[in-house]
Design a protein around this motif. Structure first.
Motif, PDB file in Angstrom:
ATOM      1  N   VAL A 116      -5.734  -6.754  -4.961  1.00 10.04           N
ATOM      2  CA  VAL A 116      -6.567  -7.275  -6.053  1.00 10.04           C
ATOM      3  C   VAL A 116      -7.912  -6.564  -5.937  1.00 10.04           C
ATOM      4  N   ASN A 117      -9.015  -7.296  -5.869  1.00 10.08           N
ATOM      5  CA  ASN A 117     -10.318  -6.680  -5.688  1.00 10.08           C
ATOM      6  C   ASN A 117     -10.877  -7.195  -4.380  1.00 10.08           C
ATOM      7  N   LEU A 118     -10.952  -6.334  -3.395  1.00 12.55           N
ATOM      8  CA  LEU A 118     -11.322  -6.736  -2.038  1.00 12.55           C
ATOM      9  C   LEU A 118     -12.641  -7.500  -2.009  1.00 12.55           C
ATOM     10  N   TRP A 119     -13.675  -6.943  -2.594  1.00  9.83           N
ATOM     11  CA  TRP A 119     -14.986  -7.566  -2.446  1.00  9.83           C
ATOM     12  C   TRP A 119     -15.084  -8.889  -3.198  1.00  9.83           C
ATOM     13  N   CYS A 120     -14.348  -9.008  -4.305  1.00  6.73           N
ATOM     14  CA  CYS A 120     -14.377 -10.253  -5.082  1.00  6.73           C
ATOM     15  C   CYS A 120     -13.663 -11.400  -4.386  1.00  6.73           C
ATOM     16  N   SER A 121     -12.917 -11.117  -3.343  1.00  4.84           N
ATOM     17  CA  SER A 121     -12.090 -12.134  -2.693  1.00  4.84           C
ATOM     18  C   SER A 121     -12.813 -12.886  -1.592  1.00  4.84           C
ATOM     19  N   GLY A 122     -14.046 -12.518  -1.303  1.00  2.92           N
ATOM     20  CA  GLY A 122     -14.796 -13.212  -0.265  1.00  2.92           C
ATOM     21  C   GLY A 122     -14.950 -14.694  -0.575  1.00  2.92           C
ATOM     22  N   GLY A 123     -14.578 -15.542   0.338  1.00  3.55           N
ATOM     23  CA  GLY A 123     -14.689 -16.984   0.152  1.00  3.55           C
ATOM     24  C   GLY A 123     -13.438 -17.651  -0.366  1.00  3.55           C
ATOM     25  N   ALA A 124     -12.471 -16.869  -0.862  1.00  2.19           N
ATOM     26  CA  ALA A 124     -11.194 -17.434  -1.315  1.00  2.19           C
ATOM     27  C   ALA A 124     -10.250 -17.575  -0.128  1.00  2.19           C
ATOM     28  N   LYS A 125      -9.289 -18.470  -0.248  1.00  6.82           N
ATOM     29  CA  LYS A 125      -8.219 -18.551   0.742  1.00  6.82           C
ATOM     30  C   LYS A 125      -7.303 -17.352   0.545  1.00  6.82           C
ATOM     31  N   ALA A 126      -7.098 -16.582   1.616  1.00  3.67           N
ATOM     32  CA  ALA A 126      -6.312 -15.347   1.535  1.00  3.67           C
ATOM     33  C   ALA A 126      -4.924 -15.571   2.107  1.00  3.67           C
ATOM     34  N   VAL A 127      -3.907 -15.339   1.281  1.00  7.96           N
ATOM     35  CA  VAL A 127      -2.508 -15.528   1.679  1.00  7.96           C
ATOM     36  C   VAL A 127      -1.808 -14.175   1.669  1.00  7.96           C
ATOM     37  N   MET A 128      -1.384 -13.730   2.843  1.00  9.87           N
ATOM     38  CA  MET A 128      -0.640 -12.481   2.968  1.00  9.87           C
ATOM     39  C   MET A 128       0.854 -12.783   2.893  1.00  9.87           C
ATOM     40  N   LEU A 129       1.484 -12.357   1.789  1.00 14.43           N
ATOM     41  CA  LEU A 129       2.915 -12.584   1.594  1.00 14.43           C
ATOM     42  C   LEU A 129       3.756 -11.494   2.253  1.00 14.43           C
ATOM     43  N   TRP A 130       3.147 -10.379   2.542  1.00 14.47           N
ATOM     44  CA  TRP A 130       3.762  -9.204   3.168  1.00 14.47           C
ATOM     45  C   TRP A 130       4.962  -8.706   2.353  1.00 14.47           C
ATOM     46  N   HIS A 131       5.633  -7.686   2.864  1.00 13.03           N
ATOM     47  CA  HIS A 131       6.653  -7.021   2.056  1.00 13.03           C
ATOM     48  C   HIS A 131       7.853  -6.583   2.883  1.00 13.03           C
ATOM     49  N   GLY A 132       8.104  -7.275   3.990  1.00 15.32           N
ATOM     50  CA  GLY A 132       9.300  -6.931   4.737  1.00 15.32           C
ATOM     51  C   GLY A 132       9.333  -7.575   6.110  1.00 15.32           C
ATOM     52  N   THR A 133      10.525  -7.617   6.694  1.00 23.13           N
ATOM     53  CA  THR A 133      10.695  -8.059   8.067  1.00 23.13           C
ATOM     54  C   THR A 133      10.362  -6.882   8.975  1.00 23.13           C
ATOM     55  N   ALA A 134       9.498  -7.092   9.954  1.00 24.45           N
ATOM     56  CA  ALA A 134       8.989  -5.983  10.762  1.00 24.45           C
ATOM     57  C   ALA A 134       9.983  -5.600  11.851  1.00 24.45           C
ATOM     58  N   LEU A 135      10.844  -4.640  11.539  1.00 26.86           N
ATOM     59  CA  LEU A 135      11.668  -4.002  12.566  1.00 26.86           C
ATOM     60  C   LEU A 135      10.854  -2.896  13.230  1.00 26.86           C
ATOM     61  N   LYS A 136      10.252  -2.037  12.427  1.00 23.14           N
ATOM     62  CA  LYS A 136       9.413  -0.960  12.950  1.00 23.14           C
ATOM     63  C   LYS A 136       7.969  -1.439  13.069  1.00 23.14           C
ATOM     64  N   GLU A 327      13.560  10.471  17.353  1.00 20.02           N
ATOM     65  CA  GLU A 327      12.281  10.930  16.822  1.00 20.02           C
ATOM     66  C   GLU A 327      11.518   9.776  16.180  1.00 20.02           C
ATOM     67  N   TYR A 328      12.216   8.968  15.397  1.00 23.58           N
ATOM     68  CA  TYR A 328      11.553   7.855  14.714  1.00 23.58           C
ATOM     69  C   TYR A 328      11.084   6.805  15.721  1.00 23.58           C
ATOM     70  N   ARG A 329      11.898   6.559  16.742  1.00 28.68           N
ATOM     71  CA  ARG A 329      11.521   5.581  17.761  1.00 28.68           C
ATOM     72  C   ARG A 329      10.275   6.048  18.512  1.00 28.68           C
ATOM     73  N   ASP A 330      10.189   7.346  18.798  1.00 23.95           N
ATOM     74  CA  ASP A 330       9.037   7.878  19.516  1.00 23.95           C
ATOM     75  C   ASP A 330       7.781   7.862  18.648  1.00 23.95           C
ATOM     76  N   GLU A 331       7.930   8.203  17.379  1.00 22.43           N
ATOM     77  CA  GLU A 331       6.765   8.322  16.507  1.00 22.43           C
ATOM     78  C   GLU A 331       6.280   6.970  15.988  1.00 22.43           C
ATOM     79  N   ARG A 332       7.210   6.082  15.601  1.00 21.65           N
ATOM     80  CA  ARG A 332       6.820   4.813  14.974  1.00 21.65           C
ATOM     81  C   ARG A 332       7.025   3.629  15.912  1.00 21.65           C
ATOM     82  N   GLY A 333       8.190   3.575  16.544  1.00 26.17           N
ATOM     83  CA  GLY A 333       8.475   2.497  17.474  1.00 26.17           C
ATOM     84  C   GLY A 333       9.025   1.260  16.780  1.00 26.17           C
ATOM     85  N   PHE A 334       9.749   0.439  17.548  1.00 24.92           N
ATOM     86  CA  PHE A 334      10.377  -0.772  17.039  1.00 24.92           C
ATOM     87  C   PHE A 334       9.917  -1.980  17.838  1.00 24.92           C
TER      88      PHE A 334
END
Length: 418
Positions: A116-136, A327-334
């Motif tokens: 949204v607008n980062l600076w306009c959000s000061g003082g609001a309740k912030a809810v992070m819905l995220w976008h995936g189950t963290a495997l990596k 390669e992916y495990r070394d670079e990003r990790g799980f």
């Protein structure tokens, strides 16, 4: 390369400035008050009507008249489409969008407050819905430690402002506490709103997408076996999802089984349809909504994408093509042992991948028990995840006041918003 570097520096500067302004607005908002019944939503840095924010927004709009949900976006087409369907939406930088962001009691996002607008959000309740189950690994466990000091401080600040983070299961609580460096008490296992769309139609879900693509997928699924390939985007690679496939051999295999492979790339990656030699391999635009496509797939193919955990709710076969696992495990990790959370064949080469696909197309499914084990560990299986998220967010907010704390200042802001 130079342009990419300039864009990165500009993004970093805007993040730092946005955090400073957020801190100021958080204190000033105590003067004009925030409306706990006004919620603003955004996703993917304001670029799309998508993901968990999309599905929660539609749920709230259709079932909770006590809440005024507003979608904020940089995408003028998405704003127009939502308005034409009777929803409230505004460009995030328009006067009205800025005003509503300043007055909102809650801000609900999928990637960060810049949805949204980062600076306009000061003082609001912030809810992070995220976008995936963290495997990596993500956030502080991935690339944040390599950022310049001011950027690290800014990321730390935005995470400290999060009042609620929703995840799919209790097993994700320590993962996101580590990734965001926040108190686990602020993380709640509600499931993801987007997964409600796997089981029943969500009114309004078709807004902002190319409906001709979804109609084509629906027709294919009605008459043929459909496999869906959703690979992970790789920051360090210039290849596309199709470059690791033996397309002639795959096309022949699909032809023999009267099947189609639908390939949807990551939003940061585009596939040239003219580069595909087989009509049985169908590239989909990166803007297609994966969660409207999943129910049509007889099997899913992926590598390290968290969409696998969403698809497990449908209890259908999954094939993993991890051609660059070391390669992916070394670079990003799980966060978890990859082999322990992949309930399906894990192919490491193109011939092994083709053999796995052929077994699936022949009807073999020896991984049902493994899918059940992983699903129980990582998936919220209760119905109506959207309502669970709504209730968790609502508990953050105080009762709606009869009038703003400072009516004169609120009145001036209202005129600005109009």
């Amino acid at each position: 390369m130079r342009n990419a570097s300039l864009r990165t520096h500009l993004s970093h500067a805007l993040l730092v400035i946005g955090c400073l302004l957020h801190w100021v607005v958080a204190r000033l908002s105590e003067l004009w008050g925030r409306d706990p019944s006004l919620w603003v939503f955004g996703a993917r840095s304001g670029e799309a009507f998508a993901d968990n924010a999309k599905y929660l927004y539609l749920h709230v709009a259709s079932t909770h008249p006590e809440i005024r949900p507003v979608w904020l976006s940089k995408d003028r087409a998405a704003v127009r489409d939502l308005r034409e369907r009777g929803y409230e939406a505004h460009h995030v930088h328009s006067p009205r969008g800025v005003y509503l962001n300043l007055r909102a009691g809650a801000v609900l996002v999928t990637h960060g407050l810049r949805d949204v607008n980062l600076w306009c959000s000061g003082g609001a309740k912030a809810v992070m819905l995220w976008h995936g189950t963290a495997l990596k690994h993500v956030s502080w466990d991935a690339h944040f430690p390599d950022e310049p000091l001011p950027v690290r401080l800014a990321h730390g600040y935005t995470h400290r402002t999060l009042d609620l983070v929703t995840v799919t299961a209790e097993s994700m609580v320590p993962v996101f506490a580590s990734a965001f460096r926040i108190d686990p008490a602020r993380i709640v296992a509600t499931g993801y709103p987007r997964n409600d769309a796997l089981f029943e139609p969500t009114p309004g879900a078709e807004i902002g997408i190319d409906q001709s693509v979804h109609r084509r997928v629906e027709r294919l699924a009605a008459e043929h076996t459909v496999l869906l390939y959703l690979p992970t985007f790789r920051d360090s690679s210039e290849s596309t999802a199709l470059d690791v496939l033996d397309l002639p051999a795959l096309g022949g295999l699909l032809e023999r089984h009267d099947a189609y492979l639908l390939v949807k790339s990551h939003p940061n990656e585009a596939i040239d349809p003219d580069a595909v030699p087989s009509e049985r391999v169908v590239p989909l635009p990166e803007t297609a909504d994966s969660h409207l496509l999943l129910p049509y797939a007889d099997a899913l193919i992926s590598d390290y994408s968290s969409v696998v955990f969403d698809y497990l709710l449908l209890d259908r076969p999954v094939v993993f093509y991890a051609h660059d696992l070391e390669e992916y495990r070394d670079e990003r990790g799980f966060y978890f042992e990859y082999e322990d959370v992949t309930p399906g064949p894990v192919a490491r080469s193109s011939p092994a991948f083709l053999r796995s696909i052929e077994r699936v197309l022949a009807g073999a499914d020896p991984y049902a028990d493994e899918r059940a084990r992983v699903r129980e560990r990582f998936c919220h299986t209760d119905e109506n995840r959207s309502e669970a998220v709504y209730e968790a967010a609502w508990r953050l907010l105080p009762p709606a006041p009869s009038k703003p704390a400072d009516s004169s200042l609120a009145s001036r802001l209202q005129r600005f918003g109009d």
